[in-house]
Design a protein around this motif. Structure first.
Motif, PDB file in Angstrom:
ATOM      1  N   ASN A  37      -8.854  16.351  -2.986  1.00 12.03           N
ATOM      2  CA  ASN A  37      -8.488  17.081  -1.769  1.00 12.03           C
ATOM      3  C   ASN A  37      -7.731  18.346  -2.168  1.00 12.03           C
ATOM      4  N   VAL A  49     -14.292  19.453   5.438  1.00 13.65           N
ATOM      5  CA  VAL A  49     -14.598  18.297   6.285  1.00 13.65           C
ATOM      6  C   VAL A  49     -14.831  18.776   7.707  1.00 13.65           C
ATOM      7  N   LYS A  50     -16.037  18.514   8.205  1.00 14.02           N
ATOM      8  CA  LYS A  50     -16.430  18.969   9.535  1.00 14.02           C
ATOM      9  C   LYS A  50     -16.246  17.865  10.578  1.00 14.02           C
ATOM     10  N   ASN A 101     -19.808   6.652   4.323  1.00 16.72           N
ATOM     11  CA  ASN A 101     -18.387   6.356   4.109  1.00 16.72           C
ATOM     12  C   ASN A 101     -18.155   5.255   3.078  1.00 16.72           C
ATOM     13  N   THR A 124     -19.346  10.802   6.894  1.00 20.02           N
ATOM     14  CA  THR A 124     -18.471  11.972   6.960  1.00 20.02           C
ATOM     15  C   THR A 124     -19.315  13.211   6.695  1.00 20.02           C
ATOM     16  N   LYS A 125     -19.108  14.258   7.495  1.00 19.85           N
ATOM     17  CA  LYS A 125     -19.900  15.476   7.359  1.00 19.85           C
ATOM     18  C   LYS A 125     -19.059  16.583   6.733  1.00 19.85           C
ATOM     19  N   LEU A 126     -19.636  17.235   5.722  1.00 21.48           N
ATOM     20  CA  LEU A 126     -18.984  18.369   5.060  1.00 21.48           C
ATOM     21  C   LEU A 126     -19.779  19.636   5.315  1.00 21.48           C
ATOM     22  N   ILE A 144     -15.493  13.319  10.877  1.00 22.43           N
ATOM     23  CA  ILE A 144     -15.323  11.984  10.294  1.00 22.43           C
ATOM     24  C   ILE A 144     -15.779  10.973  11.334  1.00 22.43           C
ATOM     25  N   ILE A 166     -10.019  16.442   9.113  1.00 20.51           N
ATOM     26  CA  ILE A 166     -10.947  17.511   9.483  1.00 20.51           C
ATOM     27  C   ILE A 166     -10.312  18.866   9.150  1.00 20.51           C
TER      28      ILE A 166
END
Length: 270
Positions: free
Chosen positions: A167, A135-136, A157, A143-145, A138, A122
């Protein structure tokens, strides 16, 4: 007579099933104690490995249910109850649920892999599945961005764990790749000095690694310079935009022309 008959029947049942019931109770007590030890050891191992909290809870609960189902079947078998059909029903139900939730199980497996191997965490800036964002959150299935335009992107996922992930935060610093073109009439040495001055005067540009300025291309109408400053991940966009603005200002001050397309009109007299 009838009462004695029932008493005798009761004695027979106690003699036949009493040891089995007692054995089943003992097995349940010992089995429950062993399950607690296993879960305690699992929690310790996951704490050492620094697993995500949501993953730890899920794996502990899943292990607990699996072990208790196994213990329940063993206890039934100890009491003389046929467990073959019971196990077959559980297996068939598991297969049916697995087929029905095939996509979800793939996302679940991907979530577990992400939480175990941790390709990102995160707060990291990543690029995956054609999306770029921080990344907000997991979760087990998604997974939320948070994108640079403040949009929330939810990525399954399963797809995320099976695709390429870039990354940008792993190393802590990033190189900003920029290209600026100047006129062929411009002095190369002077241009490099102006561009380097723009970089070194920016407090967000790192001294180590040092920024570089080099001629990258002799294009059709310009001499192009590759400008490569380094910065912290959080300063990337500030350096990107500030460098563009300051380069234009400083080149204008130095009288160095930035080429732009020219259009020539030819009028033919009749």
């Amino acid at each position: 007579m009838d009462t004695q008959k029932w008493i005798d029947k009761g004695y027979e049942l106690i003699i036949d099933f009493g040891p089995k019931v007692i054995g089943a109770i003992v097995i349940w007590i010992i089995g429950s104690w062993i399950i607690k030890l296993i879960l305690k050891g699992l929690k310790k191992a996951m704490n050492k490995a620094n697993y995500d909290e949501s993953l730890k809870k899920f794996l502990v609960n899943l292990t607990n249910w699996i072990l208790k189902i196994i213990l329940f079947i063993v206890v039934l078998g100890t009491m003389g109850i046929e467990t073959t059909s019971f196990a077959a029903v559980i297996a068939a139900a598991g297969l049916a649920i697995g087929l029905a939730l095939q996509g979800s199980l793939g996302n679940f497996a991907g979530g577990v892999l992400i939480m175990i191997f941790k390709p990102f965490k995160i707060g990291d800036l990543i690029e995956a599945q054609g999306e770029l964002g921080v990344v907000k959150e997991i979760e087990i299935f998604t997974t939320k961005l948070n994108t640079p335009t403040n949009k929330e992107v939810i990525i399954p996922n399963g797809a995320l764990s099976n695709g390429n992930i870039v990354n940008y935060s792993t190393e802590g610093i990033l190189r900003v790749d920029l290209t600026f073109g100047v006129s062929y009439d411009a002095d190369i040495k002077q241009t490099k000095e102006v561009l380097m001055q723009v970089l070194t005067s920016n407090s967000k540009v790192l001294k180590d690694p040092a920024p570089t300025v080099n001629v990258s291309e002799l294009a059709d109408s310009s001499v192009n310079f590759a400008v490569r400053p380094w910065c912290n991940v959080a300063d990337y966009w500030d350096v990107y935009f500030e460098t563009h603005e300051n380069v234009k200002i400083e080149l204008d001050k130095a009288g160095i022309e930035i080429p732009y397309p020219h259009q020539v009109e030819i009028h033919k007299q009749g």
